[in-house]
Each structure stands twice: as structure tokens, then as C-alpha cells.
Design a protein around this motif. Structure first.
Motif, short mmCIF file in Angstrom:
data_model
loop_
_atom_site.label_atom_id
_atom_site.label_comp_id
_atom_site.label_asym_id
_atom_site.label_seq_id
_atom_site.Cartn_x
_atom_site.Cartn_y
_atom_site.Cartn_z
N GLY A 152 -4.93 4.79 8.80
CA GLY A 152 -3.84 4.36 9.66
C GLY A 152 -2.98 5.47 10.18
N GLY A 153 -3.00 6.62 9.51
CA GLY A 153 -2.18 7.73 9.96
C GLY A 153 -0.73 7.58 9.55
N PRO A 154 0.11 8.55 9.92
CA PRO A 154 1.50 8.58 9.45
C PRO A 154 2.38 7.45 9.98
CG PRO A 154 1.09 10.29 11.08
CD PRO A 154 -0.25 9.71 10.73
N VAL A 155 2.04 6.87 11.16
CA VAL A 155 2.90 5.82 11.71
C VAL A 155 2.88 4.59 10.81
CG1 VAL A 155 3.27 4.27 13.65
CG2 VAL A 155 2.66 6.65 14.07
N LEU A 156 1.69 4.11 10.46
CA LEU A 156 1.60 2.95 9.58
C LEU A 156 2.01 3.30 8.16
CD1 LEU A 156 -1.60 1.00 10.69
CD2 LEU A 156 0.77 0.35 10.95
N LEU A 157 1.65 4.50 7.70
CA LEU A 157 2.04 4.92 6.35
C LEU A 157 3.55 4.90 6.21
CD1 LEU A 157 1.06 6.06 3.61
CD2 LEU A 157 1.35 8.34 4.59
N SER A 158 4.26 5.19 7.29
CA SER A 158 5.72 5.25 7.24
C SER A 158 6.36 3.89 6.94
CB SER A 158 6.28 5.79 8.56
OG SER A 158 6.09 4.86 9.60
N LEU A 159 5.60 2.80 7.09
CA LEU A 159 6.14 1.46 6.84
C LEU A 159 5.90 0.97 5.43
CD1 LEU A 159 5.07 -0.29 10.17
CD2 LEU A 159 7.35 0.48 9.53
N LEU A 160 5.17 1.73 4.62
CA LEU A 160 4.78 1.28 3.28
C LEU A 160 6.01 0.98 2.42
CD1 LEU A 160 2.12 0.84 1.72
CD2 LEU A 160 2.41 3.13 0.77
N GLY A 161 6.98 1.89 2.40
CA GLY A 161 8.17 1.68 1.59
C GLY A 161 9.00 0.50 2.08
N SER A 162 8.99 0.28 3.40
CA SER A 162 9.76 -0.84 3.95
C SER A 162 9.18 -2.18 3.50
CB SER A 162 9.77 -0.76 5.48
OG SER A 162 10.31 0.47 5.88
N VAL A 163 7.85 -2.28 3.51
CA VAL A 163 7.22 -3.52 3.02
C VAL A 163 7.53 -3.69 1.54
CG1 VAL A 163 5.03 -4.71 2.66
CG2 VAL A 163 5.39 -3.38 4.74
N GLY A 164 7.52 -2.57 0.80
CA GLY A 164 7.86 -2.63 -0.62
C GLY A 164 9.28 -3.14 -0.84
N ALA A 165 10.21 -2.71 0.00
CA ALA A 165 11.60 -3.16 -0.12
C ALA A 165 11.72 -4.65 0.21
CB ALA A 165 12.50 -2.34 0.80
N ILE A 166 10.98 -5.09 1.24
CA ILE A 166 11.03 -6.51 1.63
C ILE A 166 10.57 -7.40 0.48
CG2 ILE A 166 9.93 -8.23 3.14
CD1 ILE A 166 9.93 -6.07 5.33
N VAL A 167 9.59 -6.93 -0.29
CA VAL A 167 9.07 -7.69 -1.43
C VAL A 167 9.94 -7.47 -2.66
CG1 VAL A 167 7.13 -7.97 -3.03
CG2 VAL A 167 6.70 -7.66 -0.58
N GLY A 168 10.29 -6.22 -2.94
CA GLY A 168 10.96 -5.87 -4.19
C GLY A 168 12.37 -6.41 -4.32
N VAL A 169 13.15 -6.38 -3.24
CA VAL A 169 14.55 -6.81 -3.32
C VAL A 169 14.66 -8.32 -3.61
CG1 VAL A 169 16.73 -7.02 -2.08
CG2 VAL A 169 15.40 -4.92 -1.90
N PRO A 170 13.96 -9.20 -2.86
CA PRO A 170 14.05 -10.63 -3.20
C PRO A 170 13.56 -10.96 -4.61
CG PRO A 170 13.12 -10.33 -1.01
CD PRO A 170 13.17 -8.98 -1.64
N VAL A 171 12.49 -10.27 -5.06
CA VAL A 171 12.00 -10.51 -6.42
C VAL A 171 13.07 -10.15 -7.43
CG1 VAL A 171 10.34 -9.75 -8.16
CG2 VAL A 171 9.55 -10.25 -5.85
N ALA A 172 13.75 -9.02 -7.22
CA ALA A 172 14.80 -8.60 -8.15
C ALA A 172 15.96 -9.59 -8.17
CB ALA A 172 15.30 -7.20 -7.76
N ILE A 173 16.29 -10.14 -7.00
CA ILE A 173 17.44 -11.04 -6.91
C ILE A 173 17.10 -12.44 -7.44
CG2 ILE A 173 18.99 -12.21 -5.30
CD1 ILE A 173 18.86 -9.69 -3.54
N PHE A 174 15.97 -13.00 -6.98
CA PHE A 174 15.68 -14.40 -7.27
C PHE A 174 14.90 -14.61 -8.58
CE2 PHE A 174 16.12 -14.36 -2.58
CZ PHE A 174 17.20 -15.22 -2.48
N LEU A 175 14.08 -13.65 -8.98
CA LEU A 175 13.29 -13.82 -10.20
C LEU A 175 13.86 -13.08 -11.39
CD1 LEU A 175 9.60 -13.71 -8.86
CD2 LEU A 175 11.09 -15.68 -9.24
N GLN A 176 14.57 -11.97 -11.14
CA GLN A 176 15.13 -11.20 -12.25
C GLN A 176 16.64 -11.41 -12.40
OE1 GLN A 176 13.12 -8.49 -14.13
NE2 GLN A 176 12.18 -7.34 -12.45
N GLY A 177 17.23 -12.19 -11.51
CA GLY A 177 18.63 -12.54 -11.65
C GLY A 177 19.61 -11.42 -11.35
N GLU A 178 19.18 -10.39 -10.58
CA GLU A 178 20.10 -9.30 -10.24
C GLU A 178 21.07 -9.75 -9.14
OE1 GLU A 178 18.38 -5.62 -9.12
OE2 GLU A 178 17.46 -5.23 -11.07
#
Length: 315
Positions: A253-279
Motif C-alpha cells: 500500500g505504500g506510505p499513504v495507506l500505512l499512515s492511516l494504520l494508527g488512526s484505525v487503531g484509535a477508532i477501535v481502541g478508544v471505544p473499547v477502552a470506554i465501553f468495555l473497560q469502563g474508562e
């Protein structure tokens, strides 16, 4: 100009389908990983022990995958340099900082910080003249860094804020960005992603084990019950998928798509932390996350426009 054939259309579709699948799946695994690290602390696993055994397990899994595909790891001097330096900045050092910070600043805040490495990577690429200046991408970087600043200011101003651990959490993305640039510049010739990934993880496990022997930090696992071992097994699978997909995405995919990897991680990680881990949601979440999202979108849009201009010049 002749019309594209069905075979060409199918090939173009697959050219984008594979990187996007790597992006979505790899990003989701990244977000899940930060939350598993928080849960590991809740059941008595230290960050170093959890990271060491999970990385070792992931290295074993990916070694089996490479053997099954008849792809041996490159063993040249250049490859060993690549394994150990990439392991230090992309795996061992960065993840140890992030995992250690999670119990003190929360998985949600750490998940948001992992959207910053691609933006820092762009700044590094400009500094090293790997990429030319582009006003759209530069505006995106500035916008996203302002968003990160909003989150950091709110975090620092919290009554129970730990300045030390907030700074530690913010150092993780810097190491990840250095790793992005290093892996791009020093990718061994003709090496496949599935052959390089286990080599990097083996080197990371070695470095973490060496760190445990040279310090007071232990890699011992609690012996009460099977839950710690089960969690390590799950994280090993998550790491194996995450790092294999990272290498595949960087290659296809090259650097353009690679640059979005952390953003997708944040989209998944933040709701999981709030709704499933009670943060509690991080202070300034809406404004900070919105600015980071706008920044990443601008960086990506600028990259696509640059790639389009380059293709048109070639044609």
C-alpha cells in the motif's frame, strides 16, 4: 486509448483491496492490543513480562507461517542490522513505553497517541528530504499536532495527572515514527514481508529478555490460574497478525495507506477502552480527536494528489 479489459479491472481492484484489508484488520488489531495490555495489568502481569512472552509467541507463530510458505528469513549482515534496529524502535522500545504508560494514563489516551506516528513520519521524511513539501500535507500535520496538544494539555491539567507517564506515552509515537522511516529506507533487497516480520520479532524478544537480565524488571508470569497464559496466547496471535499486516501494508500500500494504520487503531481502541473497560473518556476527546482525524485526512489527501501527479507525469 484502448478500454481496460476485465482482467485489468480485476487486477486494479485487487491492488487496492489487499492493502485496504491489511489497513482495516491491522488497525483493529492495534487498537485491541492496547486494551489487552491494560487488562494484563489488572490480572498481575507486568508490562515487560506481558510484552516479552507475547512477542516471543508471535515470533514463533510467524516463523511457522514463513516455514509453511517456504520463505526463510534473510541472514545477511544487512538483515541482522534491519532486524535489531527495527525491533528496538518499532517493537521493543515503543511498545514497552506504551504498555508501561497504560496503567497510569489509560488505554484510551494511549490508543489516541498511536494515530500520531504517521504524522511524525511525514515530518521526518521532510527533514530527510525523502518527500517534497506539500502545503496540504503540512497543514494536516499541523492540525493533527494541535489536536494531540489539546489532549496532552487536558491530560496534564487533570488533578491526578502524572507528567512523567504522559511524557512516556508521547515518546512511544516518536519511536514508531522513527521505525516507519527506518524500515522504508533499509528494507532488505528482495525480502518478503512474511520473511522479515518473524526476524524482527525474534530480535525484539531477545532485546526484551536482555533488558530483563540487566535490570530489576522481571518477566515472570503469575502462577495462579490459566488466565495470564491465555491472555498471552491471545496477545501473541494479535501481535502476529498486527506485525505481519504492517509489513504487508508497507510493501503493497505504500506510505499513504500505512499512515492511516494508527488512526484505525484509535477508532477501535478508544471505544473499547470506554465501553468495555469502563474508562472515562479523555478530557478534550471530541476536539482533539476531530483535529487529529482532519489532520490525517489532509495528510492522506495530499499524498494521493502527489501520487496522481507523479503517475500523470510518467504517462
Amino acid at each position: 486509448m484502448s478500454e481496460p479489459t476485465e482482467q485489468q479491472i480485476s487486477r486494479n481492484r485487487n491492488t487496492w483491496l489487499i492493502p485496504f484489508a491489511c489497513l482495516l484488520t491491522g488497525g483493529a488489531l492495534t487498537g485491541i492490543s492496547t486494551n489487552l495490555a491494560k487488562y494484563a495489568g489488572d490480572i498481575g502481569l507486568t508490562p515487560l513480562a506481558f510484552l516479552f512472552w507475547s512477542i516471543a509467541g508471535a515470533a514463533f507463530i510467524l516463523s511457522i507461517v514463513a516455514l509453511a510458505r517456504h520463505e526463510s528469513m534473510p541472514l545477511s549482515t544487512r538483515s541482522f542490522e534491519y532486524y535489531f534496529i527495527a525491533a528496538l524502535v518499532s517493537v521493543a522500545g515503543s511498545n514497552l513505553l506504551l504498555f508501561s504508560a497504560i496503567p497510569h494514563v489509560g488505554a484510551g489516551f494511549v490508543a489516541l497517541t498511536i494515530s500520531l506516528p504517521p504524522l511524525l513520519t511525514y515530518l521526518g521524511a521532510l527533514t530527510l528530504r525523502i518527500e517534497k513539501f506539500n502545503i496540504i500535507r503540512a497543514t494536516g500535520v499541523a492540525t493533527a499536532l494541535i489536536g494531540a496538544g489539546v489532549l496532552a494539555v487536558h491530560k496534564f491539567s487533570a488533578p491526578d495527572a502524572s507528567t512523567f507517564w504522559i511524557l512516556i506515552a508521547l515518546c512511544g509515537p516518536v519511536l514508531l515514527a522513527i521505525g516507519n522511516i527506518y524500515r522504508t529506507l533499509r528494507w532488505p533487497d528482495k525480502a518478503s514481508p512474511s520473511a522479515l516480520a518473524p526476524g524482527m520479532l525474534i530480535a525484539a524478544a531477545f532485546l526484551l529478555g536482555l533488558f530483563s537480565m540487566m535490570s530489576d524488571f522481571s518477566i515472570d508470569i503469575p502462577r495462579e490460574g490459566l488466565l495470564p497464559l491465555g491472555l498471552i496466547a491471545i496477545q501473541s496471535c494479535v501481535f502476529a497478525g498486527q506485525f505481519l499486516l504492517l509489513f504487508l501494508l508497507q510493501k503493497t500500500g505504500g506510505p499513504v495507506l500505512l499512515s492511516l494504520l494508527g488512526s484505525v487503531g484509535a477508532i477501535v481502541g478508544v471505544p473499547v477502552a470506554i465501553f468495555l473497560q469502563g474508562e472515562q473518556p479523555p478530557e478534550g476527546l471530541f476536539l482533539g480527536a476531530s483535529l487529529i482525524a482532519i489532520g490525517v485526512a489532509l495528510v492522506t489527501w495530499g499524498g494521493v494528489k502527489m501520487a496522481t501527479v507523479t503517475e500523470n507525469k510518467i504517462q
